[in-house]
Design a protein around this motif. Sequence first.
Motif, PDB file in Angstrom:
ATOM      1  N   ASP A   1       0.854  -1.191   0.000  1.00 10.35           N
ATOM      2  CA  ASP A   1       0.000   0.000   0.000  1.00 10.35           C
ATOM      3  C   ASP A   1       0.896   1.250   0.000  1.00 10.35           C
ATOM      4  O   ASP A   1       2.082   1.167   0.328  1.00 10.35           O
ATOM      5  CB  ASP A   1      -0.865  -0.047   1.276  1.00 10.35           C
TER       6      ASP A   1
ATOM      7  N   GLY B   1      -5.637   7.177   4.124  1.00 13.88           N
ATOM      8  CA  GLY B   1      -6.099   5.790   4.292  1.00 13.88           C
ATOM      9  C   GLY B   1      -5.387   4.843   3.343  1.00 13.88           C
ATOM     10  O   GLY B   1      -5.481   3.618   3.496  1.00 13.88           O
TER      11      GLY B   1
ATOM     12  N   TYR C   1      -5.400  -9.235   9.033  1.00 17.81           N
ATOM     13  CA  TYR C   1      -4.567  -8.526   8.048  1.00 17.81           C
ATOM     14  C   TYR C   1      -3.360  -7.946   8.790  1.00 17.81           C
ATOM     15  O   TYR C   1      -3.486  -7.031   9.577  1.00 17.81           O
ATOM     16  CB  TYR C   1      -5.444  -7.489   7.353  1.00 17.81           C
TER      17      TYR C   1
ATOM     18  N   ARG D   1      -9.943  -6.932   9.496  1.00 17.58           N
ATOM     19  CA  ARG D   1     -10.758  -6.787   8.268  1.00 17.58           C
ATOM     20  C   ARG D   1      -9.790  -6.748   7.095  1.00 17.58           C
ATOM     21  O   ARG D   1      -8.578  -6.663   7.293  1.00 17.58           O
ATOM     22  CB  ARG D   1     -11.527  -5.475   8.354  1.00 17.58           C
TER      23      ARG D   1
ATOM     24  N   GLY E   1      -7.893  -5.010   3.918  1.00 16.98           N
ATOM     25  CA  GLY E   1      -7.346  -3.664   3.734  1.00 16.98           C
ATOM     26  C   GLY E   1      -8.116  -2.906   2.663  1.00 16.98           C
ATOM     27  O   GLY E   1      -8.724  -3.498   1.775  1.00 16.98           O
ATOM     28  N   ASP E   2      -8.066  -1.614   2.775  1.00 19.33           N
ATOM     29  CA  ASP E   2      -8.641  -0.740   1.762  1.00 19.33           C
ATOM     30  C   ASP E   2      -7.549   0.259   1.410  1.00 19.33           C
ATOM     31  O   ASP E   2      -7.217   1.092   2.245  1.00 19.33           O
ATOM     32  CB  ASP E   2      -9.869  -0.026   2.355  1.00 19.33           C
TER      33      ASP E   2
ATOM     34  N   GLU F   1      -6.178  -2.661  -0.267  1.00 20.88           N
ATOM     35  CA  GLU F   1      -5.596  -3.973  -0.607  1.00 20.88           C
ATOM     36  C   GLU F   1      -6.635  -5.023  -1.012  1.00 20.88           C
ATOM     37  O   GLU F   1      -6.310  -5.964  -1.746  1.00 20.88           O
ATOM     38  CB  GLU F   1      -4.762  -4.506   0.562  1.00 20.88           C
TER      39      GLU F   1
HETATM   40  N1  GLY Z   1      -4.512  -0.001   3.784  1.00 21.85           N
HETATM   41  C1  GLY Z   1      -4.675   0.404   5.115  1.00 21.85           C
HETATM   42  C2  GLY Z   1      -5.854  -0.100   5.808  1.00 21.85           C
HETATM   43  O1  GLY Z   1      -6.715  -0.723   5.221  1.00 21.85           O
HETATM   44  O2  GLY Z   1      -5.948   0.108   7.016  1.00 21.85           O
END
Ligand code: GLY
Length: 444
Positions: A214, A228, A275, A293, A295-296, A298
């Motif tokens: 990321d 984020g 994660y 949870r 990743g966002d 990922e």
């Molecule tokens: N990529 C960082 C998160 O999901 O916390």
Amino acid sequence: MPNILLVGNGAREHVLAETLARSPQRPRLFAYMKANNPGIADLSHETRLGGYGDTEAIVDLARSREVDFAVIGPEDPLHSGVVDALQTAGIPAVGPSRSLARLETSKAFTRGLLEKYGIPGNVAFRVFTSMTGVEEFLAGLREAVVKPDGLTGGKGVMVQGDHFHAKEEALAICRRMLEEHERVIVEEKVVGEEFSLQCLCDGEHVVATPPVQDHKRRFVDDKGPNTGGMGSYSCADHLLPFLRREDIMAGLEITRLVAAAIRRETGESYRGIMYGGFMITSAGLRLLEYNARLGDPEAMNILPLLETDFVALCGAIIHGALDRLPVSFSPQATVCKYIVPKGYGLPKDHPDSQSIAARIEVGDTGGARLYYSSVDQREDGLYMTTSRAIGVVGIAPDLEEAEAMAERAVTAVKGPVAHRPDIGTSALIDKRIRHMAEIRKNLP
Ligand code: GLY
């Protein structure tokens, strides 16, 4: 045809919805969202809007629509106890209980678990409930990281060299954090290359998905404030250019040991995502943190590559059967780039901060995938809100092609937007490889 409840409204949940929807079991999706995500709405049989703290409303939707199970996307509903409330109603979920979500919501819990069970990858740390002893502990660290213990939405972590410089500033930060939080954690700062290893856990068995890197910084070349996540990439060989297979195996082994330690410590089984944010340092692999949870961004790298039926996979997580389901990902590279309002991450008085709630037009993104995040579909068009708006993902046999595909897709979004053109490029990746080579020189 199973009925499934999906909780969440971001790009991570959009790709979750897409992955559930392409199951050969043809599930019927019910989405509970804080804000209307048009991508999730399109894939759902029914949507309901509401807050993530309203566990009653979530259980009511699940019960009245006779859902077979729920998938919880973000951390907030986990922290609110949605999984516990669903369990009481006899509805299983992919996601840990409130107590086990401490893996993410309490950094003190996780660091303490690693210490108690002798799990490798920990860093020197101490948890403080008052200022007593903070100065002495800080004096023994080369550089420090200070974090409040609690759910901070990825914010609140203060790193020496980035957010403060002198130890006196660390003391002031601790004092300030203790006014708002019960506990703070002071840790030794580690230096190296980071990667995300998102693992699936059924309480006993742990399965790793391909590693992803990321990019947290807002601007090109890792400059600017932390966000984020502005984008991420993964490689066709399910490694990263600076990673070795043994690094991934070490991260997976740590995660297996943590899952077992959770069971011994709490008597409960962890069913959901673990994660791990890992870093390869000159002293070896270190755990930065766990999230409970996906990743966002990922999730957008790995879920489109999943070859296994995701509905069956969720069933295996729920029923403790991950050892009996082969899990595979297609051997392709992915590059995800987040399109954000130009003013995202900038001070409120910056001229570009006007872009925050602007209208955007989405044209043809070619072969790239598009996932909605913080957008608001109104009668007169699509508007951004205050955060990351759209994730585009290029998927191709190699990184170069995947990056070019994502870059072409970015140009299809018109409006006052920004993105990081350097994510997934060979120039940035070569920099990571050189950095890692330097670090590995000093490995014991
Ligand atoms: N990529 C960082 C998160 O999901 O916390």
